[in-house]
Design an enzyme around this catalytic site. Structure first.
Site, PDB file in Angstrom:
ATOM      1  CB  ILE A  15      -0.995  -0.005   1.187  1.00 45.01           C
ATOM      2  CG1 ILE A  15      -2.070   1.078   1.004  1.00 45.01           C
ATOM      3  CG2 ILE A  15      -0.276   0.189   2.519  1.00 45.01           C
ATOM      4  CD1 ILE A  15      -2.965   0.865  -0.175  1.00 45.01           C
ATOM      5  CB  SER A  37      10.031  -0.418   6.117  1.00 39.31           C
ATOM      6  OG  SER A  37       9.283  -1.574   5.818  1.00 39.31           O
ATOM      7  CE  LYS A  91      -7.896  -0.971   3.831  1.00 38.29           C
ATOM      8  NZ  LYS A  91      -7.972  -2.442   3.834  1.00 38.29           N
ATOM      9  CG  ASP A 169      -6.925  -5.852   5.001  1.00 38.14           C
ATOM     10  OD1 ASP A 169      -6.331  -5.271   5.926  1.00 38.14           O
ATOM     11  OD2 ASP A 169      -6.657  -5.675   3.798  1.00 38.14           O
TER      12      ASP A 169
END
Length: 312
Positions: A15, A37, A91, A169
């Site tokens: 994403i 990350s 989200k 999800d």
């Protein structure tokens, strides 16, 4: 013009690469200055292994966009808020409703912005549909959200673990739209969650819901759909029916195609984030996440055959 807000992206998964990084590259309101990350790299951008390393690095950062799995998000968001950073939550905004509410309280005490970024609410059709529906009486809502999990989430093991939500999800995107289109609360009446024998979260779900005013809402979520995905919400009213398709990219009213702006969800989403930061406001709606949580309380769980994806 105000100087661009310096932002870091935490969690460089699909994403982030598909939406956040391209949007930030084109933005005049934000400048990407760092990321965090494990094991990742970005050309010309310092990437840290953990958000705490980023926050302790001394790189000036005004805001962070948290795109890692929801199970990991609470601790990262709390660290960023305590460091005085504005926080965008991809989200779902957290693994539980309580986590998001705790973060909102923490942000309020620290006078920082917290934004639960329900990206599907920023789809071109949603605002138009909401405005049109406001003058009509809604009679029923039907949701079909079906896609191929192997294509969209192949190898993403976190979705099958507690807090990963399974088929919710993507399904929570539909619920985020429904809770915005209808001006009153929605409750789960009954439903069925189909859970593979080797997984902890559902691969499919059928829900029967009602709004506080009694509007019936039927939803079918399924991750076993091979081929083109179906992301539709049909709203029947006392006048004409409204169909939001392609996740809110298309809108039909009474069967007639509506002309919509070409701008996508994420540019709108980041513009909203900038507005919230300017006003030091919090936008952390948990209504879609609460509905999903209620599903696990109210719906029957049906064990089905095991599911194996590309990662085994």
């Amino acid at each position: 013009m105000s100087p661009a807000l310096r932002i870091a992206v935490v969690g460089l998964g699909r994403i982030a690469h598909d939406q956040h990084l391209p949007t930030l590259a084109a933005s005049t309101q934000f400048e990407l200055v760092a990321a965090a990350s494990p094991g990742a790299t970005l050309p010309g951008i310092p990437v840290f292994q953990h958000v705490d390393e980023l926050l302790e690095s001394g790189i000036p950062v005004d805001a962070v966009a948290l795109c890692q799995p929801p199970q990991l998000r609470f601790a990262a968001a709390a660290s960023a808020i305590r460091a005085g950073k504005h926080v965008l939550l991809e989200k779902p905004p957290g693994a539980t409703v309580t986590e998001v509410e705790m973060l909102a309280a923490l942000a309020a005490r620290g006078a920082t912005t917290l934004f639960a970024a329900w990206h599907s609410r920023h789809a071109p059709a949603v605002v138009h549909a909401r405005t049109w529906l406001a003058a009509r009486r809604v009679q029923s809502v039907a949701i079909r959200w079906q896609e191929d999990v192997r294509f969209w989430h192949g190898g993403q093991q976190r979705i099958w673990h507690p807090g990963g939500l399974g088929v919710f999800d993507p399904g929570i995107n539909a619920l985020s739209i429904a809770t915005l289109l209808l001006p009153e609360p929605i409750r789960i009446v009954e439903g069925t969650l189909k859970v593979p024998a080797n997984r902890s979260t559902p691969i499919a779900a059928e829900l029967h819901m009602r709004s506080a005013g009694g509007v019936p809402i039927h939803a079918v979520f399924d991750w076993r759909c091979v081929g083109e995905p179906v992301w539709d919400i049909e709203v029947k009213t006392d006048a004409e029916s409204v169909l939001l398709s392609q996740g809110g990219a298309r809108l039909q009213i009474g069967g007639r195609e509506c002309e919509l702006e070409s701008e996508g969800e994420y540019p709108r989403l980041y513009r909203r984030f900038a507005e919230l930061i300017a006003g030091r406001h919090i936008d952390a709606d948990v209504a879609p996440l609460r509905l999903v949580a209620d599903c696990f309380l109210r719906c029957a769980s049906q064990a089905i055959e095991p599911f194996h994806d590309h990662a085994g």
